[in-house]
Design an enzyme around this catalytic site. Structure first.
Site, PDB file in Angstrom:
ATOM      1  N   LEU A   1       0.818  -1.218   0.000  1.00  0.00           N
ATOM      2  CA  LEU A   1       0.000   0.000   0.000  1.00  0.00           C
ATOM      3  C   LEU A   1       0.853   1.269   0.000  1.00  0.00           C
ATOM      4  O   LEU A   1       0.449   2.289  -0.555  1.00  0.00           O
ATOM      5  CB  LEU A   1      -0.919  -0.024   1.230  1.00  0.00           C
ATOM      6  CG  LEU A   1      -2.069  -1.038   1.134  1.00  0.00           C
ATOM      7  CD1 LEU A   1      -2.568  -1.439   2.519  1.00  0.00           C
ATOM      8  CD2 LEU A   1      -3.208  -0.460   0.302  1.00  0.00           C
TER       9      LEU A   1
ATOM     10  N   ASP B   1      14.496   2.889   9.417  1.00  0.00           N
ATOM     11  CA  ASP B   1      14.230   1.561   9.973  1.00  0.00           C
ATOM     12  C   ASP B   1      13.433   1.733  11.255  1.00  0.00           C
ATOM     13  O   ASP B   1      13.946   2.231  12.263  1.00  0.00           O
ATOM     14  CB  ASP B   1      15.546   0.824  10.248  1.00  0.00           C
ATOM     15  CG  ASP B   1      15.285  -0.589  10.769  1.00  0.00           C
ATOM     16  OD1 ASP B   1      14.101  -0.926  10.996  1.00  0.00           O
ATOM     17  OD2 ASP B   1      16.254  -1.342  10.952  1.00  0.00           O
TER      18      ASP B   1
ATOM     19  N   ASN C   1       2.875   4.581   7.053  1.00  0.00           N
ATOM     20  CA  ASN C   1       2.281   3.328   6.577  1.00  0.00           C
ATOM     21  C   ASN C   1       3.066   2.097   7.028  1.00  0.00           C
ATOM     22  O   ASN C   1       2.497   1.009   7.128  1.00  0.00           O
ATOM     23  CB  ASN C   1       2.241   3.415   5.033  1.00  0.00           C
ATOM     24  CG  ASN C   1       2.216   2.067   4.358  1.00  0.00           C
ATOM     25  OD1 ASN C   1       1.166   1.426   4.278  1.00  0.00           O
ATOM     26  ND2 ASN C   1       3.367   1.610   3.876  1.00  0.00           N
TER      27      ASN C   1
ATOM     28  N   TYR D   1      -1.003  -7.946  16.805  1.00  0.00           N
ATOM     29  CA  TYR D   1      -1.151  -6.981  15.705  1.00  0.00           C
ATOM     30  C   TYR D   1      -2.321  -6.037  16.030  1.00  0.00           C
ATOM     31  O   TYR D   1      -2.200  -4.811  15.911  1.00  0.00           O
ATOM     32  CB  TYR D   1      -1.412  -7.750  14.403  1.00  0.00           C
ATOM     33  CG  TYR D   1      -1.694  -6.866  13.205  1.00  0.00           C
ATOM     34  CD1 TYR D   1      -0.650  -6.246  12.522  1.00  0.00           C
ATOM     35  CD2 TYR D   1      -2.991  -6.643  12.774  1.00  0.00           C
ATOM     36  CE1 TYR D   1      -0.914  -5.435  11.420  1.00  0.00           C
ATOM     37  CE2 TYR D   1      -3.260  -5.832  11.684  1.00  0.00           C
ATOM     38  CZ  TYR D   1      -2.214  -5.231  11.008  1.00  0.00           C
ATOM     39  OH  TYR D   1      -2.473  -4.418   9.926  1.00  0.00           O
TER      40      TYR D   1
ATOM     41  N   LYS E   1      -2.242  -1.790  16.888  1.00  0.00           N
ATOM     42  CA  LYS E   1      -2.993  -0.779  16.131  1.00  0.00           C
ATOM     43  C   LYS E   1      -3.990  -0.050  17.044  1.00  0.00           C
ATOM     44  O   LYS E   1      -4.223   1.147  16.884  1.00  0.00           O
ATOM     45  CB  LYS E   1      -3.726  -1.430  14.951  1.00  0.00           C
ATOM     46  CG  LYS E   1      -2.806  -2.027  13.886  1.00  0.00           C
ATOM     47  CD  LYS E   1      -2.095  -0.955  13.078  1.00  0.00           C
ATOM     48  CE  LYS E   1      -1.332  -1.535  11.890  1.00  0.00           C
ATOM     49  NZ  LYS E   1      -0.615  -0.522  11.103  1.00  0.00           N
TER      50      LYS E   1
HETATM   51  N1  LIG Z   1      -2.929  -5.413   3.709  1.00  0.00           N
HETATM   52  C1  LIG Z   1      -3.952  -5.301   4.525  1.00  0.00           C
HETATM   53  O1  LIG Z   1      -4.949  -6.033   4.422  1.00  0.00           O
HETATM   54  C2  LIG Z   1      -3.956  -4.241   5.585  1.00  0.00           C
HETATM   55  C3  LIG Z   1      -5.149  -3.995   6.285  1.00  0.00           C
HETATM   56  C4  LIG Z   1      -5.171  -3.022   7.276  1.00  0.00           C
HETATM   57  C5  LIG Z   1      -4.021  -2.296   7.546  1.00  0.00           C
HETATM   58  N2  LIG Z   1      -2.866  -2.571   6.861  1.00  0.00           N
HETATM   59  C6  LIG Z   1      -1.678  -1.767   7.186  1.00  0.00           C
HETATM   60  O2  LIG Z   1      -1.163  -1.215   5.977  1.00  0.00           O
HETATM   61  C7  LIG Z   1       0.220  -0.920   6.147  1.00  0.00           C
HETATM   62  C8  LIG Z   1       0.986  -1.398   4.917  1.00  0.00           C
HETATM   63  O3  LIG Z   1       0.958  -2.797   4.866  1.00  0.00           O
HETATM   64  P1  LIG Z   1       0.857  -3.615   3.492  1.00  0.00           P
HETATM   65  O4  LIG Z   1      -0.405  -4.377   3.561  1.00  0.00           O
HETATM   66  O5  LIG Z   1       1.125  -2.740   2.339  1.00  0.00           O
HETATM   67  O6  LIG Z   1       2.026  -4.701   3.716  1.00  0.00           O
HETATM   68  P2  LIG Z   1       3.509  -4.766   3.125  1.00  0.00           P
HETATM   69  O7  LIG Z   1       3.478  -4.885   1.650  1.00  0.00           O
HETATM   70  O8  LIG Z   1       4.185  -5.834   3.918  1.00  0.00           O
HETATM   71  O9  LIG Z   1       4.112  -3.345   3.470  1.00  0.00           O
HETATM   72  C9  LIG Z   1       4.636  -3.013   4.715  1.00  0.00           C
HETATM   73  C10 LIG Z   1       5.733  -2.011   4.502  1.00  0.00           C
HETATM   74  O10 LIG Z   1       6.297  -1.675   5.779  1.00  0.00           O
HETATM   75  C11 LIG Z   1       7.707  -1.751   5.651  1.00  0.00           C
HETATM   76  N3  LIG Z   1       8.363  -2.059   6.912  1.00  0.00           N
HETATM   77  C12 LIG Z   1       8.249  -3.164   7.666  1.00  0.00           C
HETATM   78  N4  LIG Z   1       9.076  -3.109   8.711  1.00  0.00           N
HETATM   79  C13 LIG Z   1       9.743  -1.933   8.594  1.00  0.00           C
HETATM   80  C14 LIG Z   1      10.738  -1.309   9.359  1.00  0.00           C
HETATM   81  N5  LIG Z   1      11.269  -1.895  10.440  1.00  0.00           N
HETATM   82  N6  LIG Z   1      11.179  -0.095   8.978  1.00  0.00           N
HETATM   83  C15 LIG Z   1      10.697   0.500   7.858  1.00  0.00           C
HETATM   84  N7  LIG Z   1       9.759  -0.055   7.083  1.00  0.00           N
HETATM   85  C16 LIG Z   1       9.286  -1.261   7.456  1.00  0.00           C
HETATM   86  C17 LIG Z   1       7.945  -2.872   4.658  1.00  0.00           C
HETATM   87  O11 LIG Z   1       9.261  -2.765   4.144  1.00  0.00           O
HETATM   88  P3  LIG Z   1       9.971  -3.988   3.369  1.00  0.00           P
HETATM   89  O12 LIG Z   1       9.485  -3.878   1.953  1.00  0.00           O
HETATM   90  O13 LIG Z   1      11.409  -3.667   3.549  1.00  0.00           O
HETATM   91  O14 LIG Z   1       9.534  -5.254   4.065  1.00  0.00           O
HETATM   92  C18 LIG Z   1       6.861  -2.601   3.641  1.00  0.00           C
HETATM   93  O15 LIG Z   1       7.278  -1.657   2.695  1.00  0.00           O
HETATM   94  C19 LIG Z   1       0.641  -1.578   7.464  1.00  0.00           C
HETATM   95  O16 LIG Z   1       0.710  -0.600   8.472  1.00  0.00           O
HETATM   96  C20 LIG Z   1      -0.500  -2.542   7.750  1.00  0.00           C
HETATM   97  O17 LIG Z   1      -0.644  -2.790   9.120  1.00  0.00           O
HETATM   98  C21 LIG Z   1      -2.813  -3.496   5.873  1.00  0.00           C
END
Ligand SMILES: NC(=O)c1ccc[n+]([C@@H]2O[C@H](COP(=O)([O-])OP(=O)(O)OC[C@H]3O[C@@H](n4cnc5c(N)ncnc54)[C@H](OP(=O)(O)O)[C@@H]3O)[C@@H](O)[C@H]2O)c1
Length: 295
Positions: A41, A89, A116, A205, A209
């Protein structure tokens, strides 16, 4: 899960679609920061901001290599924009502090911040540098710290009479949290010891949040919305790599939910753009679900 929670989930995933970004929005001249923007996202919302004419994008990522790879794709599609990759990080307080200092010294203005970066972990683990459990560290403590550090910087750089925006990514899962250690004292260290708080990945998790929402709800009381508007967004269950480490029953549950109901990343990211660009001061302190202020 209670009946109301199941109903919210079904309503969210099957009966609602995030609104398309209205025509006519022009982000030329604006600077935005998106954390965790090398995938999912964060990456898609960066793409959508650039499509609205954003002049300068900071991709705040933990891997320079992944950041540069996505920056070069985004740059070819948006040759006029300035796209920078800055290391951040969220497992390291030092990295969060250095990032904020860099924002203060190198950016003339900051219009949009999308916090995010987030994780969902299957296994309990401690971040060595802080001694805190990893999900709490990334989703709550570091996100909270970055918000607090950026706030005075944004305030000082607001010059156009328009508020800066901070949008923090939450989740509907926050409303499913039971927060079993809520009465433990000291509270924060009780997340770091499985003999005090038994490990449950979904619960952890959700609680990370929930606490973020509670913190921001209180924080906004001291922040004028006309200077910095802070809101939270729940993107809906979206097809990304967030739950890639899930396995067993939890993995099967997420696989079924993703297969039957998850949004595309393009649809999920529309909710970020709505929160960070379309919504105004009326959303200060609110959680936005399906582009509407949720109770
Ligand atoms: N997908 C869903 O259904 C959903 C629903 C509700 C809320 N969310 C929220 O949406 C947000 C984005 O998640 P996503 O679904 O897009 O998943 P994602 O593709 O796994 O993206 C998460 C991002 O966070 C980065 N990240 C993780 N640990 C980090 C750290 N220590 N320092 C800096 N960056 C870090 C990751 O970097 P890397 O690429 O290096 O791993 C990745 O770019 C999250 O906050 C999640 O909780 C997602």
């Amino acid at each position: 899960m209670k009946y109301g929670q199941v109903r919210s989930f079904i309503q969210n995933q099957f009966c609602e679609k995030p609104r398309k970004t209205p025509e006519g929005i022009d982000l030329r001249g604006s600077i935005a920061i998106v954390t965790g923007s090398s995938s999912g996202l964060g990456l898609e919302s960066s793409r959508q901001l650039l499509a609205l004419g954003l002049s300068h994008l900071i991709l705040a990522v933990r891997s320079e290599e992944r950041g540069k790879a996505v920056a070069s794709q985004l740059q070819s599609a948006n040759p006029a924009a300035k796209i920078d990759v800055w290391l951040l990080d969220m497992e390291s307080y030092k990295s969060v502090q250095d990032f904020a200092l860099r924002c203060e010294s190198e950016l003339s203005r900051i219009d949009i911040v999308i916090l995010n970066a987030g994780i969902a972990e299957m296994d309990f683990d401690i971040v060595p540098s802080s001694g805190h459990e990893r999900v709490m560290q990334v989703n709550y403590y570091s996100t909270m710290l970055l918000t607090v550090l950026l706030l005075p910087i944004l305030k000082a750089k607001v010059t156009t009479g328009m508020p800066a925006h901070i949008t923090v990514v939450s989740s509907l899962m926050a409303s499913f949290a039971s927060f079993p250690n809520r009465s433990k004292r000291p509270l924060l260290s009780s997340f770091d010891d499985t003999s005090i708080t038994p490990w449950d990945p979904v619960e952890r998790y959700s609680t990370s949040k929930l606490l973020l929402q509670m913190f921001l709800t209180r924080l906004v009381e001291g922040v004028p919305a006309e200077v910095v508007t802070i809101n939270m967004v729940e993107p809906g269950l979206t097809k990304t790599n967030l739950f890639r480490k899930s396995r067993g029953l939890v993995g099967a549950m997420f696989d079924i939910m993703a297969f039957t109901s998850a949004r595309t990343v393009e649809a999920g990211a529309l909710t970020y753009i709505d929160a960070a660009v379309v919504k105004g001061t009326e959303s200060h302190g609110s959680l936005l679900v399906n582009c509407r202020i949720a109770p």
